[in-house]
Enzyme design. Sequence first.
Site, PDB file in Angstrom:
ATOM      1  CD  GLU A  43      -0.529 -14.020   6.018  1.00 18.99           C
ATOM      2  OE1 GLU A  43      -0.016 -12.984   5.563  1.00 18.99           O
ATOM      3  OE2 GLU A  43      -1.651 -14.441   5.664  1.00 18.99           O
TER       4      GLU A  43
ATOM      5  CG  ASP B  47      -3.521 -11.733   6.861  1.00 19.22           C
ATOM      6  OD1 ASP B  47      -3.921 -12.270   7.918  1.00 19.22           O
ATOM      7  OD2 ASP B  47      -2.519 -10.994   6.805  1.00 19.22           O
TER       8      ASP B  47
ATOM      9  CG  ASP C 206      -3.956  -9.720   2.500  1.00 21.12           C
ATOM     10  OD1 ASP C 206      -3.582 -10.908   2.420  1.00 21.12           O
ATOM     11  OD2 ASP C 206      -3.402  -8.877   3.229  1.00 21.12           O
TER      12      ASP C 206
ATOM     13  CG  ASP D 194       1.007  -9.921   0.639  1.00 23.65           C
ATOM     14  OD1 ASP D 194       1.375 -10.091  -0.545  1.00 23.65           O
ATOM     15  OD2 ASP D 194       1.277  -8.903   1.292  1.00 23.65           O
TER      16      ASP D 194
END
Length: 664
Positions: free
Chosen positions: A438, A514, A516, A518
């Site tokens: 990403e 990541d 998180d 997103d």
Amino acid sequence: MAAKLTEAYDADAIKALEGLEPVRKRPGMYTNTATPNHIIQEVIDNAADECLSQFATTIRVTLHADGSVSVEDDGRGIPVDLHKQKNRPAIEVIFTTLHAGGKFEGKHYSFSGGLHGVGVSVTNALSRRLEATVRRDGMQWSIAFEGGELVRELARDDVRVPRRATGTTVRVWPDPRYFDSPQVHRPALERLLRTKAVLLPGTRVILEVEGQPGEGGAEAEHREWRYEAGLQDHLADLVGDRETACPIYAGGRFYRPEDNGAEFSEGEGIDWALTWVAEGPGVGESYVNLIPTTQHGTHVNGLRTAVAESVRAFSEHHNLLPRGVKLAPEDIWAKACFLLSARLKEPQFQGQTKERLTSREAARLVTAMFRDPFELWLNENVEHGRAVAELAVKAAAERLRRGKKVSKKQQGTLGTLPGKLADCKEDNPELTELYLVEGDSAGGSAKQARNRDIQAVLPLRGKILNTWEMDAGDVLASEATHNIVVSLGVDPHGPDDPVDLSGLRYGKVVIMTDADVDGAHIRSLLAGFFLRHFPRLVERGHVFVAEPPLFRVDVPPHGKYKERRTLYCLDDEELSAARDKALAEGVDPEKIKVQRFKGLGEMNPAQLWETTMNPDTRRVLPLFVPPGEEEDTRARVHRCLGKKEAAARREWIEREGNLAEVDV
């Protein structure tokens, strides 16, 4: 326009599960629900921990005629005095409270497998009835539970017990509602008990089977295991009649305070037994503090690295490598047969069933403890070393021949390779990995961190399209998904379509996003992409999901640690455990620094390599569909990614959203 909610969403909508209710609500999160074996294993593990700490010498397991199972040991006996914090007997706290146990601080058990404080409380929660009897201080005490709830308070029995006759007996009646099969799988139980005897030399491990009354009933049975040279004898049984290239090399090494320079705890180390078979694949078993790690983990990765480095060094020193041949770890490891038993102070496992070790320091420990003795053994037994090296060279030559048949460097079937792809040098797809990363920033760090020989990196900018309901033509029209398809070298296909996988350019495809919200969204989109358009890659185990850490913890020098340490934690639970461990070691809490990563791009290449890309220490999960659950899995993914499923998603979130761990 969104549909109007029919009920108010307020504090009354939030339910907090108490006591053992979470276990009964979601038993699969805490144990293997195929059979009751694992909840019985939790009790056996506690008895084995008493043996490991040299407080017990015998473990006796009885399969009763009524379907119950009892486990008895001659250890110290579970404490029965009042627990000051809970104001209840300690034994009651242990059986009814999650995360309660005597193994968190390392004061009462130097080494143990049960570091979560969850095991026997899960056993209690999933049993129709559980009875415990404790013998200590010349007295006998008993307590009973039903459905996890106390039904007979702790009481002293009116029997006389010799002062030296200590120990615990736990009898369990598994509740058939929670298991696919209510019967204990006996072959698996026998393997477990034999394993305990193997790993605890000198310990008597006994299995008693009560006879069945009546005509045609089964006869009573008695089995007993005891080994003096456990690992070596057990590996010989595993290898059987197969021809070996060298004798079994067995040994053990444990850290001592006088071993300067290593950041390990006194007594940590490994026992091992190792050999190679002349034909066919190797076999192996691994353990951590007597717990079988059936999916291995970082300790086996450390052994594999040490073996590969040692055999390579031996081969180069003795000029055994033909020109142009470079040994890969798979060449050396393919026919290896091993047993590895690691002893760790505070192991970290992937899940409560403890099937895979994830402690990053375990790889360093095993490599440090094993490599020097193994290299010495190779050079003292040159004939055996040559035989091992010849097997590896033969495997490498075969790998090179296969690689020539399907060159990874050929262009994809749909066009030239994308410019963003940082390719690797190796041609053989059995050894190579493609990281789908990403963001360009993280992609740049990954390109610097990677092993350029076998790891390729393809950065993805932003979120890819939701391809769940697209056909192949639309997938190829998008630049991001087109680049993935071309890099793979395999055409998109459906579950029933014929597909040619001979052009597959990478044996592993790793989704790296990541840690998180997103990142989770992008992982979901990529998982849907592979499940929908590359189901054969998923089916054959080619697709994985990386688990990067969410936190970095800097711990100042203290005690035996002369330099600042950096720890990485996957989630809040691991962060809490790391903090608790540092505080228990006497670290000033004000000096513990915690950084929460906003994304992979915040890690420098060295950090990214250690936490997410190094095969020895990384955490990756396979993307797979359980056999027989293809339709259910497709329905669940469709509910999440289908464009016309908004109402179903909303209903699902309202019904079960309180169970999610949300990062906000």
